[in-house]
Write a protein that holds these residues in place. Structure first.
Motif, PDB file in Angstrom:
ATOM      1  N   VAL A   1     -11.375 -29.629  14.872  1.00  0.00           N
ATOM      2  CA  VAL A   1     -11.461 -28.073  14.339  1.00  0.00           C
ATOM      3  C   VAL A   1     -12.187 -28.032  12.867  1.00  0.00           C
ATOM      4  O   VAL A   1     -11.756 -29.174  12.266  1.00  0.00           O
ATOM      5  CB  VAL A   1     -10.213 -27.371  14.295  1.00  0.00           C
ATOM      6  CG1 VAL A   1     -10.380 -26.119  13.868  1.00  0.00           C
ATOM      7  CG2 VAL A   1      -9.520 -27.468  15.654  1.00  0.00           C
TER       8      VAL A   1
ATOM      9  N   ALA B   1     -13.978 -26.425  17.894  1.00  0.00           N
ATOM     10  CA  ALA B   1     -13.758 -25.067  17.772  1.00  0.00           C
ATOM     11  C   ALA B   1     -13.799 -24.854  16.215  1.00  0.00           C
ATOM     12  O   ALA B   1     -13.730 -25.834  15.124  1.00  0.00           O
ATOM     13  CB  ALA B   1     -12.290 -24.795  18.221  1.00  0.00           C
TER      14      ALA B   1
ATOM     15  N   LEU C   1      -5.883 -20.192  19.537  1.00  0.00           N
ATOM     16  CA  LEU C   1      -7.086 -20.992  19.380  1.00  0.00           C
ATOM     17  C   LEU C   1      -7.152 -21.980  20.424  1.00  0.00           C
ATOM     18  O   LEU C   1      -8.455 -22.212  20.803  1.00  0.00           O
ATOM     19  CB  LEU C   1      -6.594 -22.139  18.094  1.00  0.00           C
ATOM     20  CG  LEU C   1      -7.786 -23.012  17.508  1.00  0.00           C
ATOM     21  CD1 LEU C   1      -9.011 -22.152  17.371  1.00  0.00           C
ATOM     22  CD2 LEU C   1      -7.314 -23.796  16.565  1.00  0.00           C
ATOM     23  N   GLU C   2      -6.345 -22.299  21.034  1.00  0.00           N
ATOM     24  CA  GLU C   2      -6.474 -23.195  22.330  1.00  0.00           C
ATOM     25  C   GLU C   2      -7.176 -22.396  23.425  1.00  0.00           C
ATOM     26  O   GLU C   2      -8.033 -22.992  24.154  1.00  0.00           O
ATOM     27  CB  GLU C   2      -5.195 -23.773  22.748  1.00  0.00           C
ATOM     28  CG  GLU C   2      -4.669 -24.890  21.647  1.00  0.00           C
ATOM     29  CD  GLU C   2      -3.346 -25.405  22.135  1.00  0.00           C
ATOM     30  OE1 GLU C   2      -2.445 -24.771  23.068  1.00  0.00           O
ATOM     31  OE2 GLU C   2      -3.034 -26.525  21.574  1.00  0.00           O
TER      32      GLU C   2
ATOM     33  N   VAL D   1     -12.269 -21.977  12.714  1.00  0.00           N
ATOM     34  CA  VAL D   1     -11.618 -21.009  12.521  1.00  0.00           C
ATOM     35  C   VAL D   1     -11.879 -20.724  11.176  1.00  0.00           C
ATOM     36  O   VAL D   1     -12.268 -21.457  10.126  1.00  0.00           O
ATOM     37  CB  VAL D   1      -9.908 -21.574  12.379  1.00  0.00           C
ATOM     38  CG1 VAL D   1      -9.297 -20.438  11.643  1.00  0.00           C
ATOM     39  CG2 VAL D   1      -9.344 -22.017  13.523  1.00  0.00           C
TER      40      VAL D   1
ATOM     41  N   LEU E   1     -12.699 -18.544  16.131  1.00  0.00           N
ATOM     42  CA  LEU E   1     -11.741 -17.834  15.962  1.00  0.00           C
ATOM     43  C   LEU E   1     -11.902 -17.228  14.478  1.00  0.00           C
ATOM     44  O   LEU E   1     -11.561 -17.858  13.517  1.00  0.00           O
ATOM     45  CB  LEU E   1     -10.385 -18.489  16.172  1.00  0.00           C
ATOM     46  CG  LEU E   1      -8.968 -17.602  16.024  1.00  0.00           C
ATOM     47  CD1 LEU E   1      -8.793 -16.531  16.838  1.00  0.00           C
ATOM     48  CD2 LEU E   1      -7.781 -18.795  16.075  1.00  0.00           C
TER      49      LEU E   1
END
Length: 214
Positions: free
Chosen positions: A3, A48, A121-122, A50, A80
């Motif tokens: 991440v 991913a 998030l997952e 954030v 996200l």
């Protein structure tokens, strides 16, 4: 998963990083501005991202813009976005600009609810679309049309859809069968003028249908 985190507040940034590591995820980079986010994604190719909405240099919507740009460059990159306050226009813009799944919009307060945040998030990383339950609640209270055509149960199902829940998870939450959930979803899509058309992203379109109305 690997991440990349973008958040200008050091305490929040490090807190998210520590939280993700605790749950077994790798933090490839944690940066404090939008240019740093772009550079980190290009360098690390994360699973991913954030990012906060507001970041340097202008503290306007640089993080949101970066998220949209990253998704435009790679629609498969899960993103996200975190916001300090309920801003449904941000949620609408993010979902409209990134129509494929694997995108989320959460309030920063949700970070404090550790399990829920990591779960969100997952789910985003798994290709779901997640919208903060508080955003959904406020929007539903602001305006019901065309949502007033939905039954209370259909409202519940739509809210859970917006959180990125699968049919199985919705059935478990509402203590009903998956067949019942499928029927409710079909009713929601029909009442929001989203009939079956082979489009895999009708759930996202259903969320947008009432986000635009608020």
């Amino acid at each position: 998963m690997r991440v990349v985190i973008a958040e200008d507040g050091v305490i929040v940034r490090e807190g998210i990083a520590a939280m993700l590591r605790h749950f077994g995820h790798q933090v490839a980079a944690a940066v404090g501005d939008a240019p740093g986010l772009h550079a980190a994604v290009a360098r690390h190719r994360p699973d991913a991202v954030v990012t906060d909405v507001r970041m340097p240099p202008g503290y306007a919507d640089e993080g949101l813009r970066a998220a949209i740009e990253l998704r435009a460059a790679d629609p498969r990159l899960p993103v996200l976005v975190l916001s300090q306050y309920v801003q449904h226009t941000y949620a609408v813009e993010l979902l409209e600009a990134t129509p494929t799944a694997g995108v989320g919009y959460l309030l920063k307060d949700r970070v404090g609810e550790v399990t829920d945040f990591v779960d969100a998030l997952e789910r985003v990383a798994a290709g779901h679309t997640v919208v903060d339950p508080e955003v959904i609640r406020q929007l539903l209270s602001l305006r019901r049309d065309p949502l007033r055509r939905l039954t209370p149960r259909e409202h519940e199902v739509l809210a859970l859809m917006a959180e990125g829940r699968s049919n199985t998870a919705i059935a478990r939450t509402l203590v009903v069968t998956e067949a019942a959930v499928a029927k409710h979803i079909g009713n929601v899509l029909a009442k929001l003028d989203l009939p079956p058309d082979g489009d895999d992203h009708r759930r996202v379109r259903a969320v947008l249908a009432y986000l635009r109305e608020a």
